[in-house]
Design an enzyme around this catalytic site. Structure first.
Site, short mmCIF file in Angstrom:
data_model
loop_
_atom_site.label_atom_id
_atom_site.label_comp_id
_atom_site.label_asym_id
_atom_site.label_seq_id
_atom_site.Cartn_x
_atom_site.Cartn_y
_atom_site.Cartn_z
N LYS A 103 -4.33 -4.03 6.43
CA LYS A 103 -3.41 -3.92 5.30
C LYS A 103 -2.36 -5.02 5.38
CE LYS A 103 -0.59 -0.58 2.74
NZ LYS A 103 -0.14 0.82 2.63
N SER B 100 -0.59 2.42 -2.04
CA SER B 100 -0.48 1.00 -1.78
C SER B 100 -1.62 0.46 -0.91
CB SER B 100 0.86 0.71 -1.09
OG SER B 100 0.95 1.34 0.17
N SER C 200 0.21 6.74 -0.37
CA SER C 200 -0.45 5.43 -0.29
C SER C 200 -1.74 5.41 0.50
CB SER C 200 0.53 4.40 0.29
OG SER C 200 1.53 4.09 -0.66
#
Length: 467
Positions: free
Chosen positions: A80, A155, A179
């Site tokens: 990420k 996210s 997220s």
């Protein structure tokens, strides 16, 4: 031989350990898949194919020479883009960090690499991980593998899309308001928000924070458990770190007799009709598994006040000074959230923490009555990718980028482990996830319940038609 990119992480790991396949073959298969498919969905935004192949060759040599290998030996992963990776660009989705290259790894990245995984690159995120739709001015929008014109969530949207599309078998993520859970629901994969402290965060400006946490994503519950077994565990630099790391215990046990609370809308939240229709079948699945199911919802009366107050305060603390220097580098929604933090008084934050304590105490009584809570992950199915957020849910206007995420972030304030597991598809073929929640620190129980639902329904086996 099956396409290597299509295999689950646990099977790939077993084949690698037996030397049925090499790390070079596995990494090459995934790099080829990335080349074919990533241009369609834009999930991976930084790629180091040469470095990944070199690391794979070193992993093969180490295994051939009898070296001990970790549980993730040879598995490729793009991290990420909010998690620092030493020597590889990490932008946080912000134009402020276009060329930022960290010198150290965050703890979750280091643990995954120490377990033998091969770094391939970075996955896309919204700016500073703010919001559950993955887009930014640096890399653009991440499309949903089931329909690239739709959102992949966020996210950890790049991570979820990469998993669903077969670009990697495991993924790291983080979750404050959903997220890990929202993108998993949107992309038909599994995203697990563990009990805060289960996966410690380092470095951290607020090591006592329990609103946000890192966690694992994968295509199956067993693969999530595999990754959790690596990233969980104590660290002396985290004051909230929990000790237990044994999450690879059998997940296929009998769950009959569990008391299930079914909350179809978490106490009256607006819900898209297609999401409601898909999830209406979930209680019957658990009844067939021998559980008792009844409608019930924990006390979430102050959840909105608690979450929004503490989130706004955290955003102002983290980004306020930089915003003052370069306000033009912040997207409007993030600027708004910072401004909300500046309107807070010390008393507001104190009252939010007091309300949070009351909710946690009330939840403890709820868990004395019920073993498991099942509820929607997201109030909507994947929405058009050119929207910033849905402006209405079931006819109810949504006034900010946070409003439609309540079904995830109301659960956040419970401090409990929560997982999104595939639960079906809308008539348009868009994925819908079920949220499974258990009492704090019962992470293994959460995995076992999710695994039982997964085995009984097999919705996660329906893969997108890409490439």
């Amino acid at each position: 031989m099956d396409e290597l990119w299509a295999l689950d992480a646990t099977e790939l790991a077993d084949r690698l350990r037996r030397r049925d396949v090499s790390a070079r073959e596995v990494v090459t298969a995934h790099l080829d898949r990335i080349e074919r498919v990533n241009p369609t969905i834009n999930a991976i935004v930084t790629l180091d194919a040469e470095g990944a192949l070199a690391a794979a060759a070193a992993a093969d040599d180490a295994l051939a020479n009898g070296a001990l290998t970790g549980p993730l030996h040879g598995l490729p992963i793009a991290f990420k883009d909010t998690h620092d990776t030493a020597g590889m660009r990490t932008t946080y989705g912000s134009p402020l960090f276009t060329d930022h290259v960290p010198t150290t790894n965050t703890l979750i990245v280091q643990r995954i690499l120490d377990a033998g995984a091969i770094r391939t690159g970075k996955t896309n995120v919204p700016e500073f991980a703010a919001g559950s739709h993955t887009f930014n001015t640096l890399f653009g929008v991440t499309g949903n593998p089931y329909d690239p014109s739709r959102s992949a969530g966020g996210s950890s949207g790049g991570a979820a899309a990469a998993l669903a599309a077969g670009l990697q078998p495991i993924a790291d993520g983080s979750d404050m308001g959903g997220s890990l859970r929202n993108p998993a629901s949107f992309c038909n994969v599994v995203g697990f928000r563990p009990t805060p402290g289960r996966v410690p965060t380092f470095p951290s400006d607020d090591p006592w924070d329990t609103l946000g946490t890192s966690g694992p994503m994968a295509r199956t519950v067993a693969d999530v458990a595999l990754l959790l077994s690596v990233i969980a565990g104590p660290d002396a630099r985290s004051p909230i770190a929990l000790p237990e790391t044994s999450f690879r215990a059998p997940l296929d046990g009998d769950i009959s007799g569990l008391r299930i609370a079914w909350s179809p809308d978490l106490g009256g939240l607006p819900l898209d009709k297609d999401v409601r229709a898909v999830l209406s079948a979930a209680p019957d699945v658990f009844t067939a598994l021998g559980c008792s199911v009844e409608e019930a919802t924990p006390d979430l009366s102050d959840a909105d006040f608690v979450f929004r107050t503490l989130r706004a305060n955290a955003f102002e603390t983290a980004y306020g000074a930089t915003f003052d220097e370069q306000p033009e580098k912040f997207k409007p929604a993030l600027a708004w959230n910072i401004s909300q933090g500046r309107k807070l008084s010390r008393g507001d934050v104190g009252r939010a923490r007091t309300a949070w304590a009351r909710l946690y105490t009330a939840a403890a009584a709820f868990w004395d009555t019920y073993d498991v809570l099942i509820a929607p992950v997201s109030e909507v199915p994947p929405f058009p990718a050119d929207w910033e957020y849905p402006h209405a849910v079931d006819g109810i206007e949504q006034h900010s980028y946070l409003d439609w995420m309540r079904s995830a972030y109301h659960v956040t304030v419970l401090g409990a482990p929560a997982i999104s597991v595939p639960a079906g598809f809308t008539p348009a073929g868009l994925p819908v996830g079920l949220q499974v929640v258990t009492r704090p620190r019962s992470d293994l129980r959460t995995l076992q319940v999710a695994a039982a639902f997964e085995a009984a329904t097999a919705y996660g086996r329906r893969r997108p038609a890409l490439g």
